[in-house]
Design a protein around this motif. Sequence first.
Motif, PDB file in Angstrom:
ATOM      1  N   ASP A  92      22.561 -75.627  35.755  1.00  0.00           N
ATOM      2  CA  ASP A  92      22.263 -74.892  34.523  1.00  0.00           C
ATOM      3  C   ASP A  92      23.262 -73.765  34.293  1.00  0.00           C
ATOM      4  O   ASP A  92      23.595 -73.463  33.143  1.00  0.00           O
ATOM      5  N   ASN A 148      28.505 -73.424  27.283  1.00  0.00           N
ATOM      6  CA  ASN A 148      27.940 -73.102  25.976  1.00  0.00           C
ATOM      7  C   ASN A 148      28.578 -71.843  25.383  1.00  0.00           C
ATOM      8  O   ASN A 148      28.806 -71.764  24.181  1.00  0.00           O
ATOM      9  N   SER A 187      22.012 -75.143  40.535  1.00  0.00           N
ATOM     10  CA  SER A 187      22.982 -74.326  39.776  1.00  0.00           C
ATOM     11  C   SER A 187      23.732 -75.083  38.670  1.00  0.00           C
ATOM     12  O   SER A 187      24.703 -74.573  38.129  1.00  0.00           O
ATOM     13  N   LYS A 233      26.280 -75.125  32.648  1.00  0.00           N
ATOM     14  CA  LYS A 233      26.007 -75.444  31.238  1.00  0.00           C
ATOM     15  C   LYS A 233      26.009 -74.174  30.384  1.00  0.00           C
ATOM     16  O   LYS A 233      26.522 -74.178  29.261  1.00  0.00           O
ATOM     17  N   VAL A 234      25.447 -73.086  30.909  1.00  0.00           N
ATOM     18  CA  VAL A 234      25.463 -71.794  30.196  1.00  0.00           C
ATOM     19  C   VAL A 234      26.909 -71.359  29.973  1.00  0.00           C
ATOM     20  O   VAL A 234      27.294 -70.924  28.892  1.00  0.00           O
ATOM     21  N   THR A 282      22.343 -66.481  35.814  1.00  0.00           N
ATOM     22  CA  THR A 282      22.663 -66.694  34.392  1.00  0.00           C
ATOM     23  C   THR A 282      23.481 -65.527  33.850  1.00  0.00           C
ATOM     24  O   THR A 282      24.413 -65.714  33.058  1.00  0.00           O
ATOM     25  N   GLU A 311      21.453 -75.538  22.812  1.00  0.00           N
ATOM     26  CA  GLU A 311      20.809 -76.550  23.664  1.00  0.00           C
ATOM     27  C   GLU A 311      21.778 -77.711  23.909  1.00  0.00           C
ATOM     28  O   GLU A 311      22.575 -78.057  23.044  1.00  0.00           O
ATOM     29  N   VAL A 312      21.662 -78.318  25.092  1.00  0.00           N
ATOM     30  CA  VAL A 312      22.573 -79.411  25.473  1.00  0.00           C
ATOM     31  C   VAL A 312      22.259 -80.670  24.666  1.00  0.00           C
ATOM     32  O   VAL A 312      21.096 -81.047  24.494  1.00  0.00           O
TER      33      VAL A 312
END
Length: 601
Positions: free
Chosen positions: A387, A394, A385, A390-391, A356, A239-240
């Motif tokens: 997210d 991560n 987009s 961020k994926v 994703t 999680e961010v």
Amino acid sequence: MDARVSEFFGSGNGHSSGSQGGVSSGKSGNGYGVAPKKASAKSKKAKARLSRNFKPSNNTPYLPPEAEEGNIEYKLKLVNPTQYRFEHLATQMKWRLQEGRGEAVYQIGVEDNGMLVGLSEEEMRASLKTLHRLAEKIGADITILREREVDYDSDVPRKIAEVLIRKVPDDQQFLDLRVAVLGNVDSGKSTLLGVLTQGELDNGRGRARLNLFRHLHEIQTGRTSSISFEILGFNSKGEVVNYSESRTAEEICESASKMITFIDLAGHHKYLKTTIFGLTSYCPDFAMLVVSANTGIAGTTREHLGLAMALKVPIFIVISKVDLCTRATVDRTVRQLERVLKQPGCNKVPMVVSSTDDAVTAAQQFAQSPSITPIFTLSSVSGESLDLLKVFFNIIPPLSNSKEQEELMQQLTEFQVDEIYTVPDVGTVVGGTLYSGICREGDHLVVGPTDSGQFHKLTVGSIQRNRSACRVLRAGQAATLALGNFDRSLLRKGMVMVSPEMDPTICWMFEAEIVLLFHAKTFHKGFQVTVHIGNVRQTAIVDAVYGKEELRTGEKAVVLFKFIKHPEYLKVGAKVLFREGVTKGIGHVTKLQPISQYQTF
């Protein structure tokens, strides 16, 4: 390196269409980088051993065979292991985490040879339960990145799962990756970083970038002119962690197990020396090239791409401001980028990320193959987009493995000085990167070279990383060191702080094998250029060009350079980048001409 990279440094916008034939997209229909024919030849024996209820068809998909080293592990199934087997699996998980410096990826339902066999619903549930128990035993967290059905002729649906396991090693705070942010002026670099790190979308008029600016004129013009740093954290569950929940950098550092440090560089051409210094001195792991969707490849974009490639920094691309344009304009910018990336001097494989699933695949393939270049299309205003990016951050693994890190840590201490400050009640503070060894509070080091080639003794006071206190600094980490009442006038950017046992080679003159990337006329003896080598940035004169009278664009030669102001600490093999007006060239140091024995004071 191919001399054709010079196209990126040339003036104007003229670019050839490049060779586009023979470049595969690096992505197959199942979202994995799959090479079916190659793998199927290797695995006929393995097919024969498969269980009776699974009959592989001709189009069986494959991953590359499992590697002994690295942080990726293939497991067919983990159903009710014996106690002995459970202990063995836990040891194996520790090894994979160590290889990935705190991160590992498990592919469940995959044979060791890479065949995607898949598991039934019940077997998958039991396997994931075992994986949870294993992670609990060693104190790690697991996140299911994606599950997908493997399309076979069998009646029972079969699934494979990809799982991220993360555990911060006991002896360090978090896994730290540095990302340099490049791109033309007004492409939205600082705004994108503001949105990622503050957790609030931009208002379309630059509100998100205000926290990143360091000077008044930057706020007034909206243009970055200095190097600033911002952090984005991820906890062990993926999680961010950013400033939206945590108020201070210390809180982010405490709750994050992975940290992305963004190095925000200047886009304007007149600040090019600052941008080059940020790329050579701060040793970024990756570079993020931001391109505005409505202007496309303009200004310094091509030059920044060429710089990152010359310094061999893996690059991925973000197309920003998609909320301002039509879909057709965005597609045109993507096609323009793909054309440039496929050119002979670049030889990259563009990979547009639209889901994703694509982001997970892109992160893994990007780390494994330097030619893969993910392309994201997003908006900092609408959040479209974001997210996916961020994926990607991560999951993206570190480039160096634990073995390389260990070797660097066992060498003598060497800290590169990039920034110098005077802080009230603290005294002189230096910022930079620890290139090798380990640095602790209270260590005695020597700093230099001065104009006369001398080194001065000093003691390290306190250490801070990402604005929070730190006791031990390890090779590859960036930090600030307090030096107490040490005289600031004795310090300058480009110096090194080294262990007193080290015998540093200091030189006025050095030889380098260079490629002239772009030059309007001819390059000859007596020419003056600004030389960048790591954190060293100084004007040097070309003292000799061996074997040739003069050099033209695209030609190679061994050249003798002589520094003008003061001697510098250099190493053989270090990358050299030099510039003067439109003249640009790259190469590496081949020979040093050290001055007589250095002195310490």
